[in-house]
Write a protein that holds these residues in place. Structure first.
Motif, PDB file in Angstrom:
ATOM      1  N   LYS A   1       0.836  -1.318   0.450  1.00  0.00           N
ATOM      2  CA  LYS A   1       0.153   0.006   0.176  1.00  0.00           C
ATOM      3  C   LYS A   1       0.770   1.420  -0.323  1.00  0.00           C
ATOM      4  N   LEU A   2       0.523   2.399  -0.776  1.00  0.00           N
ATOM      5  CA  LEU A   2       0.898   3.191  -1.456  1.00  0.00           C
ATOM      6  C   LEU A   2       0.859   4.172   0.391  1.00  0.00           C
ATOM      7  N   LYS A   3      -0.223   4.477   0.761  1.00  0.00           N
ATOM      8  CA  LYS A   3      -0.656   5.318   2.172  1.00  0.00           C
ATOM      9  C   LYS A   3       0.140   4.890   3.187  1.00  0.00           C
ATOM     10  N   ARG A   4       1.028   4.042   3.512  1.00  0.00           N
ATOM     11  CA  ARG A   4       1.228   3.235   4.475  1.00  0.00           C
ATOM     12  C   ARG A   4       2.895   3.203   4.063  1.00  0.00           C
ATOM     13  N   GLY A   5       3.040   3.950   3.097  1.00  0.00           N
ATOM     14  CA  GLY A   5       4.801   3.578   3.309  1.00  0.00           C
ATOM     15  C   GLY A   5       5.503   2.416   2.829  1.00  0.00           C
ATOM     16  N   GLU A   6       4.663   1.441   2.771  1.00  0.00           N
ATOM     17  CA  GLU A   6       4.968  -0.227   2.161  1.00  0.00           C
ATOM     18  C   GLU A   6       5.463  -0.633   0.346  1.00  0.00           C
ATOM     19  N   LEU A   7       5.467   0.483  -0.126  1.00  0.00           N
ATOM     20  CA  LEU A   7       5.585   0.279  -1.480  1.00  0.00           C
ATOM     21  C   LEU A   7       6.509   1.217  -1.366  1.00  0.00           C
ATOM     22  N   ALA A   8       7.437   2.146  -1.107  1.00  0.00           N
ATOM     23  CA  ALA A   8       8.563   2.618  -1.138  1.00  0.00           C
ATOM     24  C   ALA A   8       9.502   1.689  -0.126  1.00  0.00           C
ATOM     25  N   ARG A   9       9.195   0.905   0.497  1.00  0.00           N
ATOM     26  CA  ARG A   9       9.461  -0.237   1.017  1.00  0.00           C
ATOM     27  C   ARG A   9       9.848  -1.329   0.176  1.00  0.00           C
ATOM     28  N   TRP A  10       9.136  -1.855  -0.318  1.00  0.00           N
ATOM     29  CA  TRP A  10       9.400  -2.640  -1.265  1.00  0.00           C
ATOM     30  C   TRP A  10      10.067  -2.017  -2.465  1.00  0.00           C
ATOM     31  N   VAL A  11      10.178  -0.783  -2.823  1.00  0.00           N
ATOM     32  CA  VAL A  11      11.274  -0.575  -3.305  1.00  0.00           C
ATOM     33  C   VAL A  11      12.504  -1.609  -3.400  1.00  0.00           C
ATOM     34  N   ALA A  12      12.919   0.491  -1.948  1.00  0.00           N
ATOM     35  CA  ALA A  12      14.014  -0.210  -1.900  1.00  0.00           C
ATOM     36  C   ALA A  12      14.473  -1.467  -1.148  1.00  0.00           C
ATOM     37  N   GLN A  13      13.758  -2.568  -1.102  1.00  0.00           N
ATOM     38  CA  GLN A  13      14.212  -4.089  -0.905  1.00  0.00           C
ATOM     39  C   GLN A  13      14.660  -4.563  -2.561  1.00  0.00           C
ATOM     40  N   HIS A  14      13.608  -4.201  -3.230  1.00  0.00           N
ATOM     41  CA  HIS A  14      13.435  -4.729  -4.371  1.00  0.00           C
ATOM     42  C   HIS A  14      15.207  -4.242  -5.079  1.00  0.00           C
ATOM     43  N   ALA A  15      15.122  -3.324  -4.953  1.00  0.00           N
ATOM     44  CA  ALA A  15      16.327  -2.708  -5.617  1.00  0.00           C
ATOM     45  C   ALA A  15      17.823  -3.091  -5.003  1.00  0.00           C
ATOM     46  N   ARG A  16      18.189  -3.735  -3.838  1.00  0.00           N
ATOM     47  CA  ARG A  16      19.348  -4.558  -2.842  1.00  0.00           C
ATOM     48  C   ARG A  16      19.322  -5.518  -3.396  1.00  0.00           C
TER      49      ARG A  16
END
Length: 331
Positions: free
Chosen positions: A137-152
């Motif tokens: 979910k974008l509004k809970r910041g989960e999506l940004a965390r997923w992007v960062a984790q996926h990039a790593r």
């Protein structure tokens, strides 16, 4: 081994299935099959699961949406007896399936915790896995965390703010985010990806800027709209490209407004327009700033601007500046 991958998030499931297929090595094409569960019979499923692998250790059988089909209720609101019988038979069969078969139930919807097949897989211990795939979910910041984790996980370094920018610009479409990360990594080379890279290379960033400008116009915030227009010009966007994108956004708003007035919900509108629910939801919020008559007058003004630029009646950048002023004053 038996897997149940269920939920609406397709990208994560496809990655897991691709990893299982990779384990088959050079014989993957000979030892992997995908079955459409919407019309699959017991006999066909049994045949594919019981066939031994060809010159290899394992055979991969992916069954799509069988459990989703069997959970559907009939016109009377009850689950058909044939579906219940199929589920009970399948739950009894799974523990006896050859260990050389890797069976994956790939379900596009969340399966009920009461489903006998789900319970049977959970009871298999190390021979079974149930995994629920839900879109962050974008509004809970989960999506940004997923992007960062996926990039790593891909060995891609991101400067601060890049994960948040990609999450905001693209929304919860993980496959597109993965594709954009690949492209940005190639562009950046050995250095970390920056927000400037995203604005330059990611078309979704440009669309997001157009959306923000239209949003500013809808809220009658002319200075903000001019600032966003200047940013896009400084990034090299051609005036006719900017006008085309503005026209596209207002065309979407006209359609969305019409469907909202007909009482259609978010998912129906997204499906009809062939848009992802994320930008559709944003467009629905934006459409509330306008009446249908206002949107039609704006669209007519956009077409007039297009003709004025293409016929040389007005210089392109001047025409855009005049357009922004007029759109912010629409009553």
């Amino acid at each position: 081994m038996i897997y149940l991958f269920h939920g609406e998030e397709e990208f994560g499931k496809s990655e897991r299935i691709a990893a299982l297929k990779a384990k088959l090595g050079d014989l993957a094409e000979m030892n992997a099959v995908t079955l459409d569960g919407r019309g699959l019979s017991r006999e066909a499923l049994l045949h594919h699961c019981d066939v031994p692998p060809f010159l290899g250790d394992y055979r991969l059988v992916v069954v799509e949406d069988l459990l989703t089909r069997l959970e559907k209720k009939g016109p009377d609101g009850k689950q058909p007896a044939s579906s219940r019988d199929f589920l009970i038979w399948l739950a009894d069969y799974l523990p006896t399936m050859p260990e050389s078969t890797l069976l994956v139930f790939n379900e596009s919807k969340k399966i009920s915790a009461r489903n006998p097949v789900l319970k049977a897989i959970q009871k298999l211990g190390e021979r079974g896995e149930v995994a629920l795939f839900e879109t962050p979910k974008l509004k809970r910041g989960e999506l940004a965390r997923w992007v960062a984790q996926h990039a790593r996980g891909k060995g891609v370094r991101l400067k601060p703010g890049v994960a948040e920018a990609l999450a905001t610009f693209i929304g919860p479409n993980l496959r597109i985010i993965d594709s954009e990360l690949e492209k940005l990594a190639l562009y950046a080379g050995d250095r970390p990806i920056t927000q400037d890279d995203v604005r330059l290379m990611c078309p979704y960033a440009k669309e997001a800027s157009i959306f923000d400008m239209v949003d500013a116009l809808g809220n009658r915030r002319t200075p903000v709209a001019f600032r966003l227009l200047a940013q896009m010009r400084n990034q090299g966007a051609h005036p006719l490209y900017l006008l085309t994108m503005i026209v596209r956004q207002y065309r979407i708003l006209i359609q969305v407004k019409d469907y909202m007035n007909q009482g259609m919900n978010l998912n129906d509108i997204a499906s009809t327009l062939k848009l992802h629910p994320y930008p559709t939801e944003k467009a629905m919020r934006q459409a509330r700033h306008y009446t249908p008559d206002q949107l039609q007058r704006i669209y007519d003004r956009l077409l007039d601007t297009d003709v004025a630029i293409k016929t040389g009646k007005l210089e392109a950048n001047l025409a855009l500046d005049m357009l922004v002023v007029e759109l912010a004053r629409v009553q």
